[in-house]
Design a protein around this motif. Structure first.
Motif, PDB file in Angstrom:
ATOM      1  N   UNK A  73       0.841  -1.208   0.000  1.00 44.51           N
ATOM      2  CA  UNK A  73       0.000   0.000   0.000  1.00 44.51           C
ATOM      3  C   UNK A  73       0.874   1.256   0.000  1.00 44.51           C
ATOM      4  N   UNK A  74       2.006   1.205   0.743  1.00 45.14           N
ATOM      5  CA  UNK A  74       2.918   2.356   0.761  1.00 45.14           C
ATOM      6  C   UNK A  74       3.495   2.595  -0.630  1.00 45.14           C
TER       7      UNK A  74
ATOM      8  N   UNK B  31       1.986   1.908  -3.417  1.00 49.20           N
ATOM      9  CA  UNK B  31       0.891   2.536  -4.168  1.00 49.20           C
ATOM     10  C   UNK B  31       0.837   4.037  -3.878  1.00 49.20           C
ATOM     11  N   UNK B  32       1.145   4.408  -2.637  1.00 47.75           N
ATOM     12  CA  UNK B  32       1.099   5.815  -2.235  1.00 47.75           C
ATOM     13  C   UNK B  32       2.422   6.513  -2.535  1.00 47.75           C
ATOM     14  N   UNK B  33       3.285   5.873  -3.333  1.00 45.80           N
ATOM     15  CA  UNK B  33       4.570   6.432  -3.788  1.00 45.80           C
ATOM     16  C   UNK B  33       5.480   6.783  -2.618  1.00 45.80           C
ATOM     17  N   UNK B  34       5.458   5.962  -1.545  1.00 41.55           N
ATOM     18  CA  UNK B  34       6.362   6.171  -0.414  1.00 41.55           C
ATOM     19  C   UNK B  34       7.353   5.011  -0.386  1.00 41.55           C
TER      20      UNK B  34
ATOM     21  N   UNK C  62      -0.359  10.310  -6.596  1.00 42.39           N
ATOM     22  CA  UNK C  62       0.077   8.926  -6.790  1.00 42.39           C
ATOM     23  C   UNK C  62       0.818   8.780  -8.122  1.00 42.39           C
TER      24      UNK C  62
END
Lengths: 101, 183
Positions: free
Chosen positions: B52-53, B55-58, B129
């Motif tokens: 998920x991170x 996906x959130x570009x982190x 994103x």
């Protein structure tokens, strides 16, 4: 992608952590539930960072802090569990009723 | 935005798969009857969280989560389980029998937080994103504006290291101390 979908996943993980914290009797498993709740917090921090896009990536910085503190918490927590187990031959919270009248 | 619009975005398919994996693994962590399985399902939940991170570009946070949690914390948990529960088979007495109140409470927490999220943000889109967070920015932030919290956290880690050793170390009993002094 909406912000809300990530917040809902975070809420679900947090609720599962609350449930595990209250239901489990083994101390190690209670610590596992706490880890779930911390992961939920991290999801929220990173999602809000992606939503707001701060100039200093504040959300991600604080997610890193949470990860670090969680690692310290597990180290200390397991040391305490180990000590309790060594003294009382059990890691179940039900058996730790020494301070209850 | 309708549900059809939401499903038509391929990134949401990835999100749904990851989200289902995270919630299912998290559910198994708190319900598994075998202690080792519970710890291993935590790996699944955290790996999904790292996805998920991404996906959130982190990226940086995602990989530090993989390294610190899956690499170190879960191994620590497995050590703790092996030491405190030598026979690691099925254990029916792992949970309390009073599950109704915790279940209702957890459901209430989930319902309240979900309602609050929908009420506050509705279907507002995450527009950033796909653009990776600059790691140089993260480093400058950590060692610039947040350098004092950063140093404090390093002291917390040092304190945890010393505290962990001190707490877990077995002190010698008086008899053993005498024996050692005699030698």
């Amino acid at each position: 992608m909406t912000l809300t979908q990530f917040l809902v996943i975070g809420a679900a993980l947090f609720a599962l952590g609350v449930y595990g914290l209250l239901v489990r009797r083994n101390l190690v498993l209670i610590l596992l539930s706490v880890e779930l709740m911390l992961a939920a917090v991290n999801i929220n921090l990173v999602a809000f960072e992606a939503f707001l896009v701060t100039t200093q990536a504040i959300g991600q910085v604080f997610a890193i802090f949470v990860i670090t503190v969680a690692a310290a918490e597990v180290g200390i927590g397991l040391a305490i569990v180990l000590m309790i187990f060594r003294n009382r031959r059990s890691a179940n919270v039900d058996d730790l009723s020494l301070m209850r009248w | 935005m309708t549900l059809g619009d939401w499903i038509s975005q391929p990134v949401n398919w990835v999100f749904s798969a990851l989200g289902l994996a995270v919630v299912f693994s998290g559910f198994r962590v708190v319900t598994a009857k075998n202690v080792v399985h519970a710890a291993l399902y935590l790996v699944g939940a955290l790996a999904g969280t790292a996805g998920l991170f991404l996906l959130l570009s982190a990226e940086f946070v995602a990989w530090s989560l993989v390294l610190v949690y899956i690499g170190a914390v879960v191994v620590l948990f497995l050590f703790g389980i092996m030491i405190t529960r030598a026979p690691t088979g099925l254990d029916p007495a792992l949970d309390t029998n009073r599950k109704l109140v915790p279940g209702v409470l957890a459901a209430a927490v989930f319902a309240l937080m979900t309602w609050a999220a929908f009420d506050a943000f509705g279907v507002e889109q995450i527009t950033s994103a796909g653009v990776a967070t600059d790691n140089a920015l993260l480093g400058e932030s950590l060692l610039g504006r947040f350098v004092i919290p950063f140093e404090v956290v390093s002291f917390v880690l040092l304190g945890a290291l010393i505290g962990g050793i001190t707490i877990a170390r077995r002190d010698l009993t008086p008899v053993e101390e005498e024996e050692r002094a005699a030698v």
